[in-house]
Design a protein around this motif. Sequence first.
Motif, PDB file in Angstrom:
ATOM      1  N   ASP A 110      10.132  48.581 -12.232  1.00  0.00           N
ATOM      2  CA  ASP A 110       8.755  49.053 -12.396  1.00  0.00           C
ATOM      3  C   ASP A 110       8.096  49.237 -11.030  1.00  0.00           C
ATOM      4  O   ASP A 110       7.409  50.236 -10.798  1.00  0.00           O
ATOM      5  CB  ASP A 110       7.955  48.058 -13.246  1.00  0.00           C
ATOM      6  CG  ASP A 110       6.572  48.578 -13.576  1.00  0.00           C
ATOM      7  OD1 ASP A 110       6.458  49.781 -13.892  1.00  0.00           O
ATOM      8  OD2 ASP A 110       5.614  47.777 -13.518  1.00  0.00           O
ATOM      9  N   ASP A 111       8.338  48.295 -10.113  1.00  0.00           N
ATOM     10  CA  ASP A 111       7.785  48.419  -8.753  1.00  0.00           C
ATOM     11  C   ASP A 111       8.370  49.632  -8.038  1.00  0.00           C
ATOM     12  O   ASP A 111       7.644  50.354  -7.343  1.00  0.00           O
ATOM     13  CB  ASP A 111       8.066  47.160  -7.932  1.00  0.00           C
ATOM     14  CG  ASP A 111       7.154  46.004  -8.313  1.00  0.00           C
ATOM     15  OD1 ASP A 111       6.152  46.243  -9.031  1.00  0.00           O
ATOM     16  OD2 ASP A 111       7.440  44.870  -7.889  1.00  0.00           O
ATOM     17  N   ASP A 112       9.668  49.858  -8.203  1.00  0.00           N
ATOM     18  CA  ASP A 112      10.293  51.028  -7.576  1.00  0.00           C
ATOM     19  C   ASP A 112       9.702  52.325  -8.115  1.00  0.00           C
ATOM     20  O   ASP A 112       9.474  53.277  -7.369  1.00  0.00           O
ATOM     21  CB  ASP A 112      11.812  51.012  -7.794  1.00  0.00           C
ATOM     22  CG  ASP A 112      12.518  50.015  -6.892  1.00  0.00           C
ATOM     23  OD1 ASP A 112      11.900  49.572  -5.906  1.00  0.00           O
ATOM     24  OD2 ASP A 112      13.681  49.686  -7.177  1.00  0.00           O
TER      25      ASP A 112
ATOM     26  N   ARG B 237       6.664  52.689  -9.366  1.00  0.00           N
ATOM     27  CA  ARG B 237       5.296  52.800  -8.832  1.00  0.00           C
ATOM     28  C   ARG B 237       5.331  53.276  -7.373  1.00  0.00           C
ATOM     29  O   ARG B 237       4.487  54.066  -6.964  1.00  0.00           O
ATOM     30  CB  ARG B 237       4.561  51.470  -8.943  1.00  0.00           C
ATOM     31  CG  ARG B 237       4.200  51.136 -10.386  1.00  0.00           C
ATOM     32  CD  ARG B 237       3.515  49.818 -10.520  1.00  0.00           C
ATOM     33  NE  ARG B 237       2.146  49.925 -10.007  1.00  0.00           N
ATOM     34  CZ  ARG B 237       1.317  48.912  -9.939  1.00  0.00           C
ATOM     35  NH1 ARG B 237       1.690  47.709 -10.342  1.00  0.00           N
ATOM     36  NH2 ARG B 237       0.101  49.067  -9.463  1.00  0.00           N
TER      37      ARG B 237
ATOM     38  N   HIS C 183       7.756  49.938   1.767  1.00  0.00           N
ATOM     39  CA  HIS C 183       8.609  49.641   0.617  1.00  0.00           C
ATOM     40  C   HIS C 183       9.171  48.227   0.687  1.00  0.00           C
ATOM     41  O   HIS C 183       9.307  47.556  -0.344  1.00  0.00           O
ATOM     42  CB  HIS C 183       9.744  50.663   0.521  1.00  0.00           C
ATOM     43  CG  HIS C 183      10.577  50.493  -0.710  1.00  0.00           C
ATOM     44  ND1 HIS C 183      11.777  49.819  -0.702  1.00  0.00           N
ATOM     45  CD2 HIS C 183      10.363  50.896  -1.994  1.00  0.00           C
ATOM     46  CE1 HIS C 183      12.275  49.810  -1.917  1.00  0.00           C
ATOM     47  NE2 HIS C 183      11.446  50.469  -2.724  1.00  0.00           N
TER      48      HIS C 183
ATOM     49  N   TRP D  19       6.492  46.055  -0.843  1.00  0.00           N
ATOM     50  CA  TRP D  19       5.726  46.744  -1.875  1.00  0.00           C
ATOM     51  C   TRP D  19       5.101  45.795  -2.905  1.00  0.00           C
ATOM     52  O   TRP D  19       3.926  45.919  -3.247  1.00  0.00           O
ATOM     53  CB  TRP D  19       6.612  47.781  -2.562  1.00  0.00           C
ATOM     54  CG  TRP D  19       5.883  48.615  -3.555  1.00  0.00           C
ATOM     55  CD1 TRP D  19       6.078  48.635  -4.887  1.00  0.00           C
ATOM     56  CD2 TRP D  19       4.841  49.562  -3.297  1.00  0.00           C
ATOM     57  NE1 TRP D  19       5.226  49.535  -5.485  1.00  0.00           N
ATOM     58  CE2 TRP D  19       4.456  50.116  -4.513  1.00  0.00           C
ATOM     59  CE3 TRP D  19       4.186  49.988  -2.137  1.00  0.00           C
ATOM     60  CZ2 TRP D  19       3.455  51.068  -4.635  1.00  0.00           C
ATOM     61  CZ3 TRP D  19       3.200  50.955  -2.252  1.00  0.00           C
ATOM     62  CH2 TRP D  19       2.838  51.474  -3.487  1.00  0.00           C
ATOM     63  N   ALA D  20       5.872  44.846  -3.416  1.00  0.00           N
ATOM     64  CA  ALA D  20       5.345  43.936  -4.441  1.00  0.00           C
ATOM     65  C   ALA D  20       4.166  43.130  -3.896  1.00  0.00           C
ATOM     66  O   ALA D  20       3.140  42.963  -4.565  1.00  0.00           O
ATOM     67  CB  ALA D  20       6.447  42.998  -4.939  1.00  0.00           C
TER      68      ALA D  20
ATOM     69  N   LEU E  73       1.008  45.418  -3.457  1.00  0.00           N
ATOM     70  CA  LEU E  73       0.321  45.693  -4.723  1.00  0.00           C
ATOM     71  C   LEU E  73      -0.573  44.533  -5.145  1.00  0.00           C
ATOM     72  O   LEU E  73      -1.616  44.745  -5.756  1.00  0.00           O
ATOM     73  CB  LEU E  73       1.332  46.003  -5.825  1.00  0.00           C
ATOM     74  CG  LEU E  73       2.056  47.336  -5.704  1.00  0.00           C
ATOM     75  CD1 LEU E  73       3.089  47.467  -6.814  1.00  0.00           C
ATOM     76  CD2 LEU E  73       1.077  48.493  -5.744  1.00  0.00           C
ATOM     77  N   ARG E  74      -0.164  43.310  -4.816  1.00  0.00           N
ATOM     78  CA  ARG E  74      -0.963  42.138  -5.191  1.00  0.00           C
ATOM     79  C   ARG E  74      -2.156  41.936  -4.273  1.00  0.00           C
ATOM     80  O   ARG E  74      -3.181  41.442  -4.697  1.00  0.00           O
ATOM     81  CB  ARG E  74      -0.090  40.880  -5.158  1.00  0.00           C
ATOM     82  CG  ARG E  74       0.891  40.789  -6.297  1.00  0.00           C
ATOM     83  CD  ARG E  74       1.533  39.414  -6.380  1.00  0.00           C
ATOM     84  NE  ARG E  74       2.149  38.969  -5.142  1.00  0.00           N
ATOM     85  CZ  ARG E  74       3.420  39.192  -4.801  1.00  0.00           C
ATOM     86  NH1 ARG E  74       4.203  39.849  -5.623  1.00  0.00           N
ATOM     87  NH2 ARG E  74       3.903  38.739  -3.664  1.00  0.00           N
TER      88      ARG E  74
END
Length: 175
Positions: free
Chosen positions: A4-6, A8, A46, A49-50, A53-54
Motif C-alpha cells: 500500500d505504501d509503495d 501511494r 522512498h 516513505w512510511a 507519511l506519518r
Amino acid sequence: MAQDDDERFRLFVQRQWGPLLRTAYLLTGDRGTAEDLTQSALEKTHRHWARILRRDAPEVYVRRVMVNTAISWRRRRRLPEVPLLPSDSAPARDAYAQVEERQLLLAALRRLPRRTQAVLVLRYFEDLSEADTARVLGCSVGSVKSQASRGLARLRGEVTRTSSQGSLRLQEESA
C-alpha cells in the motif's frame, strides 16, 4: 502495508513529477541535472516513505531533500568562474526578447547564494507561502522574508544592469 505504501509512493511520483522537475530545473539550470536531482530526491524520499507519511507532508519533505541535495552537489562541483568577453554578455534584441529576458533572469538567479536562490525559487516560481517556504527550508518565516527581499533587490540590480532595453521588471508582491 508495504505494498500500500509503495502504491501511494507511485501515485505521489506520478502526480508530483512535473512540479518537482520544474523546481529542480530552477535550482540547477540544466534539464539533465534536474532529472538527476529529482530522481535522487525521490530515491531518498522512498527510503523513508512510511515515516514521512506519518510525520510530514511528502511535498515539503521531497522539496527539502531537493534543496539540500542541490546545495551539496554545488559544493562538490564548484568550478572556477570564467569571465565572458563583453561581446558575449550583451544579448541581441530580436523577436525572441521574452526568451532572452527569461535567460537573463535565470542566469542572475544562479549567481545568487544557494540559500537565497532556494527561497526565491520556492516563493515565486513554486508560489509557496512564506510559511511553507520556511517549512521546506527548515528556517523561520522572518528568514524567508529577509532572504527574499535581499534576493529580489540583487536580481533587480543584476537584471537592470544586464538588460539592454531594461524592459524586464521584477515586482514584489504587496505586503
